[in-house]
Design an enzyme around this catalytic site. Sequence first.
Site, PDB file in Angstrom:
ATOM      1  CB  CYS A 146      -0.915   0.029   1.218  1.00 33.15           C
ATOM      2  SG  CYS A 146      -2.112  -1.316   1.281  1.00 33.15           S
ATOM      3  CG  HIS A 201      -6.301   1.615  -0.342  1.00 35.10           C
ATOM      4  ND1 HIS A 201      -5.182   2.236  -0.851  1.00 35.10           N
ATOM      5  CD2 HIS A 201      -5.837   0.701   0.558  1.00 35.10           C
ATOM      6  CE1 HIS A 201      -4.101   1.717  -0.292  1.00 35.10           C
ATOM      7  NE2 HIS A 201      -4.473   0.787   0.562  1.00 35.10           N
ATOM      8  CB  CYS A 244      -0.794   0.855   7.599  1.00 41.45           C
ATOM      9  SG  CYS A 244      -2.455   0.626   6.921  1.00 41.45           S
TER      10      CYS A 244
END
Length: 422
Positions: free
Chosen positions: A92, A373, A403
């Site tokens: 991510c 996302h 994160c």
Amino acid sequence: MAEAYIIDAVRTPRGIGKQGKGSLAHMHPQHLAATCLKAIKDRNDLDTSTVDDVIWSVSTQDGMQAGDLGRMAALDAGYDVTSSGTTLDRFCGGGITSVALAAAQVMSGMEDCVVAGGTEMMSLTAQMSKDKMAAGLKPPMMGSYNERLMRTHPQSHQGVCGDAIATMEGFSREELDEVGYRSQQRAAKAIEEGRFDKSLVPVTDDDGNVVLDKEEFPRPQTTMEGLGELEPAFTKIANVPLDKAGTTFSGLINAKYPDVDIKHFHHAGNSSGVVDGAAAVLVASKDYAQKHGLKPRARIAATANMGDDPTLMLNAPVPAAKKVLSKAGLTTDDIDLYEINEAFAVVAAKFVRDLDLDWDKVNVNGGSIALGHPIGATGSILIGTMVDELERQGKRYGLVTMCAAGGMAPAIIVERVDDFVD
């Protein structure tokens, strides 16, 4: 050491990341990346023969997302063949890392102009096998090598990790639902007021027809009552046996934290959305920008990377923020705006609580719960959103962090500027 400046930032709208439902789901990820790269080129009248490198983030580098998307998308966008390209993966966090590496190259004097960014088409990655999509290390039944690593650092499913952290930190379901509700309300207001318009570029097909020109994922009709009626999303998967030995995702966490009785609070309304999207950020030195008549929008003040416990996976943003603040010589009070990726509501809630922040300064235009996302692209999207918002509010400093699988978090601080800083 030279300074690195953000000259421009663009992104596509985020489309629902499901085949047959999302407007971008039939596109090639290279096309989304090329859309952003072409927009950066055209908006800044960029001579691409002077672009030293394209640094791109893609988390799942398989299938159509494999093959050095950074280089291939640059060629697809009409960049000069002398403009090189590379592709990286920090799960991510890759979209922040691509910009951080671009800044490092410029600040070191090794490069003068770099385009950074990322792409993720989750409508494609959702179709891949669980083996290929496993974030971090794979369950122990998948091979002796990973079994050895898993004994040292058990790693579970991200959603189960989010529930475990919420349990351990004492957050309630209502508190987490409030994060989701706030995200939807703020995103709806930002869209209504056109706050994203400066960076948003439409996706068109090869014939020039508009495929998507607005956010597709937000649900502005969301209510707290409606969120309260949603069933937790990770209860079942947490306890499904993964191998003949009966290993479960909950068990992987309990192997390190045996006293934690995981309560399941996260669901579709307080977790990040599954979407397709891409973003690009133009980073240049002062000399390059002045030579080519480019005006800076922000200075990259500091970057940092931080690791934390991979078993809980999602807890590195707070130490990453503290580290990048130290590198910049700033405190939390010096930061005007924060973007913490809403991978799960507990990540944002813990970030605000642990750093004693005011929600009025955090994710003011909503976050990934409302907007989605696209894994490898999100960090670059958030940096562009931050620059836009600092300009809109006339503020100075913004901090972006998120994160990442494996228990990591990159972080970056940008400073809005009206001209070059000596």
